[in-house]
Design a protein around this motif. Sequence first.
Motif, mmCIF file in Angstrom:
data_model
loop_
_atom_site.group_PDB
_atom_site.id
_atom_site.type_symbol
_atom_site.label_atom_id
_atom_site.label_comp_id
_atom_site.label_asym_id
_atom_site.label_seq_id
_atom_site.Cartn_x
_atom_site.Cartn_y
_atom_site.Cartn_z
ATOM 1 N N ARG A 261 0.994 -1.174 0.077
ATOM 2 C CA ARG A 261 0.144 0.013 0.079
ATOM 3 C C ARG A 261 0.861 1.062 0.082
ATOM 4 O O ARG A 261 1.669 1.524 0.981
ATOM 5 N N LEU B 124 1.481 5.592 -0.762
ATOM 6 C CA LEU B 124 1.002 6.898 -0.377
ATOM 7 C C LEU B 124 1.652 7.567 -1.614
ATOM 8 O O LEU B 124 2.901 7.710 -1.761
ATOM 9 N N THR C 221 -3.060 5.030 -3.016
ATOM 10 C CA THR C 221 -3.851 6.152 -2.433
ATOM 11 C C THR C 221 -3.133 7.293 -2.672
ATOM 12 O O THR C 221 -1.912 7.691 -2.405
ATOM 13 N N LEU D 124 -8.209 14.248 4.622
ATOM 14 C CA LEU D 124 -7.102 13.583 5.199
ATOM 15 C C LEU D 124 -6.993 14.281 6.713
ATOM 16 O O LEU D 124 -6.795 13.630 7.748
ATOM 17 N N ILE E 288 -12.465 5.210 2.093
ATOM 18 C CA ILE E 288 -11.049 5.497 1.878
ATOM 19 C C ILE E 288 -10.427 6.417 2.810
ATOM 20 O O ILE E 288 -9.228 6.317 3.120
ATOM 21 N N THR F 250 -9.487 4.192 5.948
ATOM 22 C CA THR F 250 -8.174 3.278 5.803
ATOM 23 C C THR F 250 -7.252 4.010 5.745
ATOM 24 O O THR F 250 -6.039 3.568 6.123
ATOM 25 N N THR F 251 -7.183 5.271 4.992
ATOM 26 C CA THR F 251 -6.052 5.931 5.025
ATOM 27 C C THR F 251 -5.456 6.563 6.232
ATOM 28 O O THR F 251 -4.234 6.704 6.656
ATOM 29 N N ARG F 252 -6.579 7.048 7.283
ATOM 30 C CA ARG F 252 -6.102 7.743 8.375
ATOM 31 C C ARG F 252 -5.792 6.585 9.157
ATOM 32 O O ARG F 252 -4.717 7.115 10.370
ATOM 33 N N PHE G 40 1.273 2.427 5.691
ATOM 34 C CA PHE G 40 1.570 2.414 4.160
ATOM 35 C C PHE G 40 2.994 2.018 4.065
ATOM 36 O O PHE G 40 3.911 2.165 5.031
ATOM 37 N N LEU H 135 1.623 8.350 8.680
ATOM 38 C CA LEU H 135 0.702 7.263 8.115
ATOM 39 C C LEU H 135 1.598 6.392 7.606
ATOM 40 O O LEU H 135 0.959 5.251 7.174
#
Length: 613
Positions: free
Chosen positions: A257, A259, A365, A408, A453, A456-458, A462, A483
């Motif tokens: 994953r 970023l 992402t 974000l 989105i 899962t990003t916060r 990654f 992150l």
Amino acid sequence: MDSLVQPHGWIALKLPSGGLRVLQVTPNTTISLGKYGSFPSNLIIHRPYHLTYELQDKQPDENFNRLRIVPASELYSDILSPDTSTNSTEGETPITNDEEDVENPLSTGIEYSLVDPESGAVVARTDRAELDASARQTLSTEQIEALKKDGTDAGRDIIAKLMLSHTAIDQKTEYSLAKYKLLKTKKYIRRFCVLPMDVPMLANWQLEKDATKILDIREEMIALLGCWANVHFGEVDQCEDAETQVPEQEHLRTPGRWLVVDDTAGLLVAAMAERMGILYSPDKEEPISTHRRESLDRLETSIDVVDPTAKLSDEDDDVKMTTEVQQQDAPDSESTQADRRAPNSDSKPRRNHSQPPFAQSNTLTLIHANQQPNLAFLRDYGFDINNPTHSPNHPLATHLMTISWLQLIQPELDNTYSSALPNVSSEVLRSWKANRRGTYYRKRRRWVKTRHIVDTTRKGEFSGLVVASTMDPISIMRYAVPLLAGGASIAIYSQSIEPLTALVDCYSIARRAAWVANPPEEAVGKTPEELEQWSGNDEFPLNPSLVLGASLQTSRVRKWQVLPGRTHPLMTSRGGPEGYVFTAWRVKPAEGKVEARGKARTRKRKVEETTKE
């Protein structure tokens, strides 16, 4: 990537002059090459890449140019033929037939001719007496333009006559003669090579067209970003399904994953997706739906058209989407339920609107600053981020997620994220009209997608961070570093060196030592989790203990002329910004006090040696 040219795909045509022409191959159309001519697009569809074609002359009963595949033996005849010297290419070298007057090259008895190396036949012949000795090139501009309009023999006749009409051809060395023939061949030969539209080809073409759109990023800089960020195929795709759900802890452990912060109109995202194996669609051709096939059959029986699919593409998609919405929103009758329970290989199961259709590994992402991300270059690979329903089978539809900086940093201020839609029972939905139900389902899907989105990003974890942006890298690192998982790679590209130099100073050894010896008052007493989210101050803009190995580098690949006996680097190259790359690694600070233990043997030996003396 497909090895054959596919319909509606993007290709690059390399012209003899060295330029590139990027276009989309549309069936039943004509592709124009400017001064070189034009040809039907169907002649290159479903043919391999890297073939060199030659535009032949039009036949008397045809209104288009046919193509001839140029074999490798003809392209590299100078290198492959042992009997051909360095100053002869494709039999177009003028040779002297009269050996008696070699000492006097301007004598009228010298005759020059062009000989075909395969058949041995004389292609053209001239006498020095027929040429004007006061001119280097006796052919006028009007005569050359007339020869170009005739366009006989794919431009080879023009090159032969230009060589024969040059009065100082005998005064040239073999190197200058070869260079002269090469220049004329590039200018008048009607050939082109079909190349696939991969990321390096797209980057080189965009550098010549509009370099500022991609921040002047070169091919070697894109390769450095991918290598230092360790971008690769992460794991077997694990897509969420309505029946199978992966726990949150398992989701955080899945690798692959990355970023991304991309201001190159999607070129960086395309390069990373190519390394991850999710840029090209695995399907050779998209299957035609039953509704679309029936529409085409009805049209073919009613009217006679050349390309019915081109005229029905947009309208038929709208009809198809409207039909699916009506079938989905219509009340369930007994016949409809029976048809739904009946097995049908062509029909797809209904999607659960509460589960977003995203993969959990091998994903990208993208963080963008606008309302919609700018990923225009992904359209060249069959994916439109603004309308992903037109390419549902593309890997990026389930492996690319976009999130804005507002979502974000402060997601509660985003209307799409904060405005939750209530769950409506099926009885209430059946009482609504079709348009209202369609609007509800559309908003529900968008809300579920945005929540998935953002959440899962916060959560972070990654595998790496890749940046190519005009934003201040310090502000990007302040929110992106927390992150990242431990050991994640960081690679940041910038056109100038000054922003990256300030970023390297923030993570320097001196600042890290000062942080450990005398931490700022705002950071005293905070937990490691709170220190990761620390906003910084004037002395410490960033937490220097979160990143190690900060360095700065650059690279430029220099082009060389590689010819027999004439290999040397080119003296001139493209200008513009040099471009620099910042690299580092994310680390987890050790909790508590770190002490070094062991015996100081070196110091003891020095004391003993001093005592003996």
